[in-house]
Design a protein around this motif. Structure first.
Motif, PDB file in Angstrom:
ATOM      1  N   GLU A   1      -5.295   8.103  -5.112  1.00  0.00           N
ATOM      2  CA  GLU A   1      -6.586   8.169  -4.849  1.00  0.00           C
ATOM      3  C   GLU A   1      -7.066   6.881  -5.210  1.00  0.00           C
ATOM      4  O   GLU A   1      -7.952   6.261  -4.515  1.00  0.00           O
ATOM      5  CB  GLU A   1      -7.149   9.436  -5.831  1.00  0.00           C
ATOM      6  N   LEU A   2      -7.003   6.599  -6.639  1.00  0.00           N
ATOM      7  CA  LEU A   2      -7.550   5.152  -7.167  1.00  0.00           C
ATOM      8  C   LEU A   2      -6.761   4.155  -6.340  1.00  0.00           C
ATOM      9  O   LEU A   2      -7.996   3.313  -5.976  1.00  0.00           O
ATOM     10  CB  LEU A   2      -7.183   5.180  -8.828  1.00  0.00           C
ATOM     11  N   ARG A   3      -5.677   4.014  -6.104  1.00  0.00           N
ATOM     12  CA  ARG A   3      -5.063   2.764  -5.323  1.00  0.00           C
ATOM     13  C   ARG A   3      -5.664   2.809  -4.083  1.00  0.00           C
ATOM     14  O   ARG A   3      -6.166   1.612  -3.480  1.00  0.00           O
ATOM     15  CB  ARG A   3      -3.809   2.948  -5.386  1.00  0.00           C
ATOM     16  N   GLU A   4      -5.768   3.867  -3.411  1.00  0.00           N
ATOM     17  CA  GLU A   4      -6.329   3.922  -1.719  1.00  0.00           C
ATOM     18  C   GLU A   4      -7.877   3.586  -1.944  1.00  0.00           C
ATOM     19  O   GLU A   4      -8.255   2.837  -0.841  1.00  0.00           O
ATOM     20  CB  GLU A   4      -6.146   4.945  -1.023  1.00  0.00           C
ATOM     21  N   ASN A   5      -8.612   4.022  -2.736  1.00  0.00           N
ATOM     22  CA  ASN A   5     -10.061   3.556  -2.653  1.00  0.00           C
ATOM     23  C   ASN A   5     -10.389   2.320  -3.110  1.00  0.00           C
ATOM     24  O   ASN A   5     -11.205   1.677  -2.618  1.00  0.00           O
ATOM     25  CB  ASN A   5     -10.711   4.799  -3.431  1.00  0.00           C
ATOM     26  N   LEU A   6      -9.387   1.698  -4.289  1.00  0.00           N
ATOM     27  CA  LEU A   6      -9.678   0.659  -4.467  1.00  0.00           C
ATOM     28  C   LEU A   6      -9.159  -0.374  -3.186  1.00  0.00           C
ATOM     29  O   LEU A   6     -10.104  -1.596  -3.140  1.00  0.00           O
ATOM     30  CB  LEU A   6      -8.886   0.093  -5.615  1.00  0.00           C
ATOM     31  N   ILE A   7      -8.233  -0.254  -2.562  1.00  0.00           N
ATOM     32  CA  ILE A   7      -7.805  -1.165  -1.431  1.00  0.00           C
ATOM     33  C   ILE A   7      -9.223  -0.998  -0.523  1.00  0.00           C
ATOM     34  O   ILE A   7      -9.349  -2.263   0.196  1.00  0.00           O
ATOM     35  CB  ILE A   7      -6.633  -0.490  -0.924  1.00  0.00           C
ATOM     36  N   GLU A   8      -9.694   0.092  -0.156  1.00  0.00           N
ATOM     37  CA  GLU A   8     -10.915   0.147   0.581  1.00  0.00           C
ATOM     38  C   GLU A   8     -12.117  -0.902   0.385  1.00  0.00           C
ATOM     39  O   GLU A   8     -12.601  -1.688   0.906  1.00  0.00           O
ATOM     40  CB  GLU A   8     -11.302   1.598   0.876  1.00  0.00           C
ATOM     41  N   LYS A   9     -12.237  -0.649  -1.221  1.00  0.00           N
ATOM     42  CA  LYS A   9     -13.150  -1.566  -1.629  1.00  0.00           C
ATOM     43  C   LYS A   9     -12.807  -3.056  -1.617  1.00  0.00           C
ATOM     44  O   LYS A   9     -14.068  -3.855  -1.230  1.00  0.00           O
ATOM     45  CB  LYS A   9     -13.660  -1.244  -3.105  1.00  0.00           C
ATOM     46  N   ILE A  10     -11.748  -3.408  -1.902  1.00  0.00           N
ATOM     47  CA  ILE A  10     -11.190  -4.784  -1.774  1.00  0.00           C
ATOM     48  C   ILE A  10     -11.634  -5.370  -0.395  1.00  0.00           C
ATOM     49  O   ILE A  10     -12.022  -6.592  -0.163  1.00  0.00           O
ATOM     50  CB  ILE A  10      -9.855  -5.005  -2.248  1.00  0.00           C
ATOM     51  N   LYS A  11     -11.076  -4.647   0.521  1.00  0.00           N
ATOM     52  CA  LYS A  11     -11.153  -4.894   2.026  1.00  0.00           C
ATOM     53  C   LYS A  11     -12.335  -5.190   2.458  1.00  0.00           C
ATOM     54  O   LYS A  11     -12.946  -5.925   3.304  1.00  0.00           O
ATOM     55  CB  LYS A  11     -10.706  -3.980   2.811  1.00  0.00           C
TER      56      LYS A  11
END
Length: 488
Positions: free
Chosen positions: A25-35
């Motif tokens: 969860e943390l990883r996927e949502n961070l990826i979205e924020k970075i993108k």
């Protein structure tokens, strides 16, 4: 989808819900924020190029994290801000003590309930704000607190044998399943308690009394520690450090601008104070410079650190000092004076650890001297530098001011409770100050000029051009050969 409308396991399956671990969860949502070029850690300043990139790399690596740094470096705040990287809601088997995932139950209760009710198993939705657990490590923490123990009262009420695993009362970590779990000040945790964390971090099983339960807990661990704790009170045992994926070093702000931003964001000022008391920019810079001086002071233990909370509480005290003065004088509005900085001394003395020489000097005197050191450091940014040695006939921009004080028979006193009108008239009477400001600070706002004038007087004292004596009701300035008494 309107997730909260889903009430049963069958409805959840029908919607095609996919389970994922908290680290995913943390990883996927961070990826979205970075993108999307969004800030993942809002309100944390000064870490943009140091701590935050390392923290993001640790999250992308799905690591448990140890934040290592001195007090007041936003370690716990960073941990709490990770909540924003969780999904807004997750499904939980209704009645589960350890937040069982309906699609991947791990407790006996949840597995038996699903076996009995199947797709009719009731589920509830857990908001991300509920998915944060925190424990301050103290010497009295037990394995039972963190992991669990056998509950004899539960055994008696349910008429169960101690051999039945339903008599177990789960501790904080199992109850934080699918949550972020923070252990603050990890070195304070006794070594035998740290050892109890090994299996949870590595193998995912827990051991309670005679039970060996295979509970693959899904927890994002974040630990915080102060490097000084390694020698003072305890240490993180080596096998535990080995099981923590990333250790990230935090630090204090490196410049006054960042420090000011943090102080203004965190200080809890009453609206009426903001309306009553004006604070010049120089006063805010000076407040932060005092903290920088404290971190370099030979009287203060650098290993213990000087928390960012010092400048936050000092700003609150500074405004309260000016507000109290205005209330006593009957002034509707006032401006911070440099002499008001005496009011921040209680904010300093309680937040610094003194070395032996500092103890001999006295906490209040060390704090008072820090104000002078800060004035001395900032002065060359506004006015020509005062050299320690000068040629005999060489003129300086400060000669007229020093001469003015030579000609004063009586001491020049700035009393703490002077009304604004009297305070301004007193500083205006030192006419060479106006000439100095006209030459070197010509665009200065008139209201700010009074703080600068007093700032010049304090600086001349620090550079041994004038003398200053602090007495009960205020401060007295004299020529450098006048009666100078060191004290508060």
């Amino acid at each position: 989808m309107e997730v909260k409308k889903i009430k049963t396991l069958g409805e959840l399956k029908k919607e095609g819900y996919q389970s994922k671990s908290i680290k995913d969860e943390l990883r996927e949502n961070l990826i979205e924020k970075i993108k999307n070029k969004e800030t993942a850690f809002e309100g944390v300043h000064g870490y943009e190029n140091t701590v935050i990139p390392e923290l993001e790399r640790a999250i992308l690596s799905r690591h448990n994290i140890n934040l290592l740094g001195l007090r007041g470096q936003a370690k716990t705040r960073l941990a709490r801000l990770m909540l924003n990287l969780l999904d807004e809601y997750i499904p939980v088997v209704e009645g589960s003590e350890i937040n069982d995932d309906p699609l991947n139950p791990i407790s006996r209760f949840a597995r038996e309930l699903i076996a009995e009710k199947g797709d009719e198993t009731p589920i509830t939705w857990m908001h991300r704000s509920e998915r944060f657990a925190e424990k301050l490590a103290t010497p009295d923490v037990t394995v039972a607190d963190l992991i669990g123990d056998v509950d004899p009262i539960k055994a008696a009420n349910l008429k169960l044998s101690y051999a039945d695993d339903r008599v177990i009362h789960y501790g904080m970590i199992p109850r934080a399943n699918r949550c972020i779990f923070v252990i603050n000040e990890l070195p304070d945790l006794q070594a035998r308690i740290q050892v109890a964390l090994f299996n949870i971090l590595q193998e995912g099983d827990i051991q309670i009394r005679g039970f060996k339960l295979r509970l693959p807990l899904d927890v994002q661990f974040i630990f915080t520690a102060n490097p000084e704790d390694y020698t003072n009170r305890g240490s993180i045992v080596t096998p535990l450090k080995d099981r923590i994926g990333s250790q990230i070093l935090t630090h204090y702000p490196s410049d006054i601008e960042t420090a000011r931003l943090i102080t203004e964001q965190e200080s809890k000022l009453v609206v009426s104070q903001k309306d009553t008391v004006m604070v010049p920019d120089l006063a805010r810079d000076l407040l932060e410079q005092i903290v920088f001086e404290a971190r370099e002071s030979e009287y203060i233990d650098a290993k213990s650190g000087v928390s960012a909370r010092l400048s936050i509480t000092a700003l609150e005290n500074l405004l309260s000092t000016a507000e109290r003065r205005a209330l006593k004088a009957g002034d509707d509005k006032t401006m911070v004076r440099l002499s008001d900085f005496v009011g921040i001394i209680p904010s300093i003395t309680g937040k610094v650890e003194l070395v032996y020489e500092g103890e001999q000097e006295g906490a209040a005197m060390v704090a008072y001297n820090l104000i002078g050191e800060a004035v001395k450091s900032l002065f060359p940014e506004f006015f020509p530098k005062i050299e320690k040695l000068k040629k005999e006939d060489e003129d300086t921009p400060y000669d007229d001011i020093v001469s003015w004080f030579f000609n004063q028979q009586e001491g020049f006193e700035i009393l703490d409770d002077l009304r604004d009108k009297e305070y301004k008239a007193l500083l205006d009477s030192v006419s060479p100050l106006d000439d100095l400001l006209a030459m070197h600070q010509p665009n200065l706002d008139r209201e700010d000029s009074y703080f600068i004038k007093e700032f010049v007087l304090w600086a001349l004292v620090e550079f041994k051009q004038l003398s200053k004596y602090r007495f009960t009701e205020g401060i007295q300035f004299k020529d450098p050969y006048g009666s100078y008494i060191s004290g508060i």
